[in-house]
Design a protein around this motif. Structure first.
Motif, PDB file in Angstrom:
ATOM      1  N   VAL A 106      -2.230  -8.924  -9.125  1.00  0.00           N
ATOM      2  CA  VAL A 106      -0.896  -9.516  -9.214  1.00  0.00           C
ATOM      3  C   VAL A 106       0.157  -8.423  -9.071  1.00  0.00           C
ATOM      4  O   VAL A 106       1.126  -8.552  -8.319  1.00  0.00           O
ATOM      5  N   LEU A 107      -0.058  -7.339  -9.783  1.00  0.00           N
ATOM      6  CA  LEU A 107       0.912  -6.253  -9.731  1.00  0.00           C
ATOM      7  C   LEU A 107       0.964  -5.627  -8.352  1.00  0.00           C
ATOM      8  O   LEU A 107       2.027  -5.243  -7.866  1.00  0.00           O
ATOM      9  N   SER A 108      -0.194  -5.580  -7.696  1.00  0.00           N
ATOM     10  CA  SER A 108      -0.214  -5.062  -6.344  1.00  0.00           C
ATOM     11  C   SER A 108       0.627  -5.953  -5.427  1.00  0.00           C
ATOM     12  O   SER A 108       1.423  -5.479  -4.619  1.00  0.00           O
TER      13      SER A 108
ATOM     14  N   ILE B 182       3.107  -7.787  -6.339  1.00  0.00           N
ATOM     15  CA  ILE B 182       4.510  -7.588  -6.669  1.00  0.00           C
ATOM     16  C   ILE B 182       5.034  -6.308  -6.022  1.00  0.00           C
ATOM     17  O   ILE B 182       6.092  -6.304  -5.402  1.00  0.00           O
TER      18      ILE B 182
END
Lengths: 115, 115
Positions: free
Chosen positions: A81-83, A85
């Motif tokens: 998910v952070l990737s 984002i």
DNA sequence: ACTAAGGTTTCCAAATATGGAAAATGACGA
DNA sequence: TCGTCATTTTCCATATTTGGAAACCTTAGT
């Protein structure tokens, strides 16, 4: 699994507040489906279905212990998910200091909880 | 708007790969609805609806310039998403060094793009 | 005012999501 | 094996999502 499928599933799982509530419950540690259902005031069959969607989004994993099925948070997915984002939001590129500061502020605010 | 409503909307908007594709397009800079629709191969009416959902999730903002409606990424919402992640995922609590390292790695990988 | 371009909204049909009740499954323990 | 507990699945009704076509705004340009 294709990355798009994975992101579809994780974001869809997160898009319902009752499922996010289940996740919040699990932040306190693993629990059985029945315990979870009781805590959040769901029928077991409804909880079971929501939990399956969380599992499909790889937000949790289930494991059987005797008759009961325990759920716990699955942590690896958040990296994806952070990737996503960081790849799609210009904001976070080159702003890591701010990000770090923001997260530390959050930590101070949250303080105690989490195992 | 309630925070739960906001999170419902942003995660729901992100849960469809075509909407994520629209966001990716917008990472290159603002574009009109028609341009976006053409680039991703959508009918204008379909694009318009998807874009409205992205707007509802506060992922983009629209602004009229003459006849055309331009869309651009809205950056503030990511803070709320990240806040949700840090509050609900035990993983990120107390692991800011790892997070920072991860993001810097991403930066190196991504390198050039973003305005 | 007329026309056209750019979007939005409405209407319709098909697909998917959701909850509850009840039947079905799986895993013990007597 | 029988019965029970924990969970899943099925079935059903309702609600939401989605795409396409067509009607409808709004804003230029003439």
């Amino acid at each position: 699994m294709e990355n798009d499928d994975k992101l579809d599933a994780v974001f869809f799982a997160l898009s319902d507040r009752r499922r996010r509530l289940l996740l919040a419950e699990l932040a306190g540690g693993p629990q059985s489906i029945g315990e979870l259902a009781a805590r959040v005031g769901m029928k077991i069959s409804a909880a079971s279905k929501h939990i399956s969607l969380l599992e499909a989004g790889q937000l949790i994993v289930k494991s059987k212990r005797g008759k009961e099925t325990y759920c716990q948070l699955e942590l690896a997915i958040w990296q994806e998910v952070l990737s996503f984002i960081s790849m799609h939001s210009a904001f976070w590129s080159g702003r890591f200091d701010e990000l770090e500061h923001f997260l530390k502020t959050q930590e101070a605010v949250n303080g105690s909880h989490h195992s």
